[in-house]
Design an enzyme around this catalytic site. Structure first.
Site, PDB file in Angstrom:
ATOM      1  N   CYS A   1       0.868  -1.205   0.021  1.00 19.22           N
ATOM      2  CA  CYS A   1       0.170   0.051  -0.069  1.00 19.22           C
ATOM      3  C   CYS A   1       0.850   1.103   0.295  1.00 19.22           C
ATOM      4  CB  CYS A   1      -0.836   0.108   1.249  1.00 19.22           C
ATOM      5  SG  CYS A   1      -1.991   1.407   1.211  1.00 19.22           S
TER       6      CYS A   1
ATOM      7  N   ASP B   1      -0.294  -5.878   0.329  1.00 17.95           N
ATOM      8  CA  ASP B   1      -1.524  -6.073  -0.028  1.00 17.95           C
ATOM      9  C   ASP B   1      -1.464  -7.354  -0.889  1.00 17.95           C
ATOM     10  OD1 ASP B   1      -3.200  -3.889   0.607  1.00 17.95           O
ATOM     11  OD2 ASP B   1      -2.117  -2.681  -0.835  1.00 17.95           O
TER      12      ASP B   1
ATOM     13  N   VAL C   1       4.974 -14.394 -23.563  1.00 22.79           N
ATOM     14  CA  VAL C   1       5.852 -13.932 -22.437  1.00 22.79           C
ATOM     15  C   VAL C   1       6.473 -15.213 -21.846  1.00 22.79           C
ATOM     16  CG1 VAL C   1       3.995 -13.868 -20.674  1.00 22.79           C
ATOM     17  CG2 VAL C   1       6.239 -12.543 -20.274  1.00 22.79           C
ATOM     18  N   GLU C   2       7.957 -15.102 -21.581  1.00 15.30           N
ATOM     19  CA  GLU C   2       8.560 -16.136 -20.822  1.00 15.30           C
ATOM     20  C   GLU C   2       8.158 -16.248 -19.443  1.00 15.30           C
ATOM     21  OE1 GLU C   2      11.175 -18.496 -18.917  1.00 15.30           O
ATOM     22  OE2 GLU C   2      11.554 -16.499 -18.726  1.00 15.30           O
ATOM     23  N   SER C   3       7.804 -17.439 -18.961  1.00 14.61           N
ATOM     24  CA  SER C   3       7.260 -17.581 -17.676  1.00 14.61           C
ATOM     25  C   SER C   3       7.893 -17.293 -16.386  1.00 14.61           C
ATOM     26  CB  SER C   3       6.802 -19.029 -17.477  1.00 14.61           C
ATOM     27  OG  SER C   3       7.655 -20.015 -17.551  1.00 14.61           O
TER      28      SER C   3
ATOM     29  N   HIS D   1      -4.281  -0.919  -5.810  1.00 14.46           N
ATOM     30  CA  HIS D   1      -4.739  -2.173  -6.590  1.00 14.46           C
ATOM     31  C   HIS D   1      -5.076  -1.862  -8.018  1.00 14.46           C
ATOM     32  CE1 HIS D   1      -5.264  -3.699  -2.500  1.00 14.46           C
ATOM     33  NE2 HIS D   1      -6.651  -3.284  -2.499  1.00 14.46           N
ATOM     34  N   GLU D   2      -5.571  -0.681  -8.328  1.00 15.81           N
ATOM     35  CA  GLU D   2      -5.942  -0.495  -9.812  1.00 15.81           C
ATOM     36  C   GLU D   2      -4.829  -0.026 -10.604  1.00 15.81           C
ATOM     37  OE1 GLU D   2      -9.265   0.745  -7.004  1.00 15.81           O
ATOM     38  OE2 GLU D   2      -7.055   1.191  -7.034  1.00 15.81           O
TER      39      GLU D   2
END
Length: 153
Positions: free
Chosen positions: A51, A58, A73-75, A92-93
């Site tokens: 936060c 969070d 995307v490579e994991s 969060h957004e």
């Protein structure tokens, strides 16, 4: 040759620490191995960030679905990228949409959506959703399968 597809990867198979921030994280990509339209799902059920006001952790369950174009995307790089949020302060957004926008920038998918299912802060769970593009016709797009937060109920 299949191995040529992976020759430029710097993170896979090496000991890499977490990047200090999402901006510093390198999202490596790999040539899409399939010419047909299909969907990839990446799930991070234990995502953490900080936060920006209180400095408290969070937690979220993230589900990223995308239909690749030329790149996937490579994991391991994705895992390190998400881990870079562990000490990153943002709401969060901003975390949820920032992850999606970075993936769009790096791999240019045909379609992408992210569901950020955040655990309650101050008693209020926050779910954040973002979508880029339209899913190709005929691709099976399953529900993300994350039930709404119910507390102890």
């Amino acid at each position: 040759m299949t191995q040529d597809r992976y020759k430029d990867l710097d993170q896979l198979g090496t000991m890499k620490g977490l990047p200090s921030s999402p901006d510093e994280a390198e999202l490596e990509r790999v040539k899409n191995p399939c010419a047909d339209d299909y969907m990839i799902r990446l799930v991070a059920p234990e995502f953490t960030s900080i936060c920006p006001v209180t400095g408290q952790p969070d937690f979220a369950h993230l589900v990223v679905d995308y239909c690749p174009d030329q790149w996937i995307v490579e994991s391991k790089a994705f895992k390190l990228f998400l881990g870079s949020y562990r000490n990153h302060g943002d709401f969060h957004e901003a975390c949820t949409t920032g992850i999606a926008q970075r993936l769009v920038k790096e791999i240019s998918p045909k379609w992408l959506r992210i569901g950020g299912y955040w655990y309650p802060r101050g008693g209020i769970p926050i779910d954040v959703f973002y979508q880029f593009g339209e899913a190709p016709k005929g691709v099976w797009i399953p529900d993300q399968g994350v039930p709404p937060y119910r507390g102890r109920g």
